[in-house]
Design a protein around this motif. Structure first.
Motif, PDB file in Angstrom:
ATOM      1  N   ASN A 172       0.786  -1.235   0.000  1.00 31.08           N
ATOM      2  CA  ASN A 172       0.000   0.000   0.000  1.00 31.08           C
ATOM      3  C   ASN A 172       0.817   1.283   0.000  1.00 31.08           C
ATOM      4  O   ASN A 172       0.318   2.321  -0.428  1.00 31.08           O
ATOM      5  N   SER A 199      -7.564   6.703   0.866  1.00 34.45           N
ATOM      6  CA  SER A 199      -8.830   6.229   1.431  1.00 34.45           C
ATOM      7  C   SER A 199      -9.278   7.205   2.511  1.00 34.45           C
ATOM      8  O   SER A 199      -8.458   7.946   3.081  1.00 34.45           O
ATOM      9  N   CYS A 201      -9.973   6.187   5.203  1.00 36.36           N
ATOM     10  CA  CYS A 201      -9.290   5.618   6.373  1.00 36.36           C
ATOM     11  C   CYS A 201      -7.944   6.294   6.619  1.00 36.36           C
ATOM     12  O   CYS A 201      -7.363   6.118   7.690  1.00 36.36           O
ATOM     13  N   TYR A 212      -4.089  -0.664   7.822  1.00 39.11           N
ATOM     14  CA  TYR A 212      -4.571  -0.068   6.576  1.00 39.11           C
ATOM     15  C   TYR A 212      -4.620   1.454   6.685  1.00 39.11           C
ATOM     16  O   TYR A 212      -4.192   2.166   5.773  1.00 39.11           O
ATOM     17  N   CYS A 213      -5.129   1.966   7.819  1.00 40.97           N
ATOM     18  CA  CYS A 213      -5.233   3.414   8.015  1.00 40.97           C
ATOM     19  C   CYS A 213      -3.854   4.071   8.000  1.00 40.97           C
ATOM     20  O   CYS A 213      -3.670   5.143   7.406  1.00 40.97           O
ATOM     21  N   LYS A 216      -2.601   4.151   4.342  1.00 42.34           N
ATOM     22  CA  LYS A 216      -3.317   5.094   3.487  1.00 42.34           C
ATOM     23  C   LYS A 216      -3.043   6.542   3.892  1.00 42.34           C
ATOM     24  O   LYS A 216      -3.065   7.443   3.045  1.00 42.34           O
ATOM     25  N   GLU A 241      -9.745   9.726  -2.350  1.00 42.96           N
ATOM     26  CA  GLU A 241     -10.062   9.272  -1.006  1.00 42.96           C
ATOM     27  C   GLU A 241     -11.457   8.641  -1.008  1.00 42.96           C
ATOM     28  O   GLU A 241     -12.434   9.270  -0.600  1.00 42.96           O
ATOM     29  N   PRO A 242     -11.557   7.395  -1.463  1.00 38.99           N
ATOM     30  CA  PRO A 242     -12.871   6.748  -1.481  1.00 38.99           C
ATOM     31  C   PRO A 242     -13.363   6.435  -0.069  1.00 38.99           C
ATOM     32  O   PRO A 242     -12.570   6.187   0.846  1.00 38.99           O
ATOM     33  N   THR A 250     -13.068  -5.323   0.775  1.00 39.94           N
ATOM     34  CA  THR A 250     -14.057  -5.351   1.853  1.00 39.94           C
ATOM     35  C   THR A 250     -14.858  -6.649   1.858  1.00 39.94           C
ATOM     36  O   THR A 250     -15.878  -6.735   2.539  1.00 39.94           O
ATOM     37  N   SER A 293     -20.809   0.077   2.784  1.00 36.76           N
ATOM     38  CA  SER A 293     -20.154  -0.076   1.478  1.00 36.76           C
ATOM     39  C   SER A 293     -21.127   0.188   0.337  1.00 36.76           C
ATOM     40  O   SER A 293     -22.212  -0.380   0.289  1.00 36.76           O
TER      41      SER A 293
END
Length: 359
Positions: A172, A199, A201, A212-213, A216, A241-242, A250, A293
């Motif tokens: 990532n 993201s 996140c 993950y946060c 990102k 930034e989805p 997900t 989602s």
């Protein structure tokens, strides 16, 4: 948490009253005008930005231009590769598995301009191979779409040593840096685009998504760095930034399999703290992910397209509806103590307090 909030609220009331009285006492005409001018300036600047975006929609000619997209096996990458091919770009679609369904679908529905390439962004030799093929084509590399990414949802201390962190960061963030550095000479020549998929996140840290946060958030920072350091090169850097979208990242079943595997690799002492039944906690919270989602990923794909083809793209595209804008971007600016409380409430609501019985 509730007792602390009550105490804070007791201080909030006199603070608010005191501030209001101070403003009321120091209320000359010039101060009122100053406040009004500040408020109208913010509103006018926001409106000017949107007018600028609406009235400056010139697009580039896609013919003869290459776009390299990473992570095209499924999700955003697969769909953007198809859409770019439809627009007339020469798409170099990087995939992990050239013989799997995702790659086969692209071959079947796209033109011969699209090339499927084996590309693991964690391996420098594979990135170099793709860059060399672009050079050999004789066509300019117009855009790099750093889309490849993985997601893992477990507590921060699960796993063997820092293996989980290393795996997420390798793809990532280090993969994004590796691909960008390798493509930068070609992008400087074409004065092209870098599209980095971050993201929400990266702004709002949610429970069990720390790995993950963190990654990102680094993507956001990296985007800002290269945009400022290459500001005179002609290369434009666009960050997406989805919010939450229904992709393989997900997918609940995939996340559950990874959790079980990582829990088994966790030190016995930490396993005892959580207990085997803690895995059921995640099962209860998975409906929250499904509910948040979006089923359609068109909002993200359209933002990617705009970043690639518009002469004057935005620096940031926040992909989501108005509810997402409030729930995520607005809430992310709340005081941390209130944010902690709201996130805990949200998780407790979906688990109905069952986790309290497991500790």
């Amino acid at each position: 948490m509730m007792s602390m909030l009550r105490k804070l609220f007791r201080y909030f009331i006199p603070s608010f009253i005191g501030t209001y009285l101070l403003w009321y006492l120091l209320n000359p005409v010039w101060f009122n005008h100053f406040c009004i001018i500040c408020f109208l300036s913010i509103i006018s600047w926001t409106m000017a930005y949107y007018f600028y975006e609406m009235l400056n929609q010139e697009t580039i000619d896609p013919s003869g231009k290459i776009v390299l997209v990473t992570g095209c096996d499924s999700g955003f990458g697969n769909q953007i590769a198809y859409r770019l091919d439809q627009l007339g770009f020469h798409v170099y679609a990087g995939v992990l598995f050239p013989d799997d369904d995702g790659a086969q679908q692209l071959r079947q529905k796209c033109s011969k301009r699209l090339k499927i390439l084996k590309l693991d962004v964690t391996k420098q030799e594979e990135v170099d191979n793709v860059v060399e093929q672009i050079k050999q084509s004789g066509k300019p590399l117009w855009a790099l779409v750093n889309n490849a990414g993985i997601a893992i949802s477990v507590p921060f201390d699960w796993g063997n040593d820092i293996d989980v962190y290393r795996k997420v960061f390798d793809v990532n963030i280090f993969g994004v840096v590796r691909a960008t550095k390798s493509c930068m000479p070609l992008l400087r020549q074409s004065k092209g685009r870098i599209i980095n998929v971050a993201s929400i996140c990266g702004r709002l840290t949610t429970t069990w998504t720390g790995h993950y946060c963190m990654a990102k958030h680094c993507v956001r920072v990296f985007s800002d760095i290269i945009r400022r350091e290459t500001i005179n090169s002609g290369v434009k850097v666009v960050t997406l930034e989805p919010a939450f979208f229904a992709t393989n990242l997900t997918n609940v079943e995939r996340l559950q399999r990874l959790r079980e595997k990582i829990f088994d690799e966790t030190h016995e002492e930490i396993q005892r703290v959580y207990g085997k039944n803690y895995l059921r906690y995640f099962t209860d919270t998975d409906p929250m992910i499904a509910l948040m989602s979006h089923k359609s990923i068109d909002l993200v794909i359209d933002a990617m397209i705009n970043g690639i083809i518009l002469c004057h793209p935005k620096l940031y595209y926040r992909c989501g509806n108005y509810i997402d804008l409030f729930m995520f971007w607005a809430i992310s600016h709340m005081p941390e103590i209130l944010l902690d409380y709201l996130l805990d409430m949200a998780v407790s609501y979906y688990t109905q307090g069952k986790h309290k019985k497991w500790n």
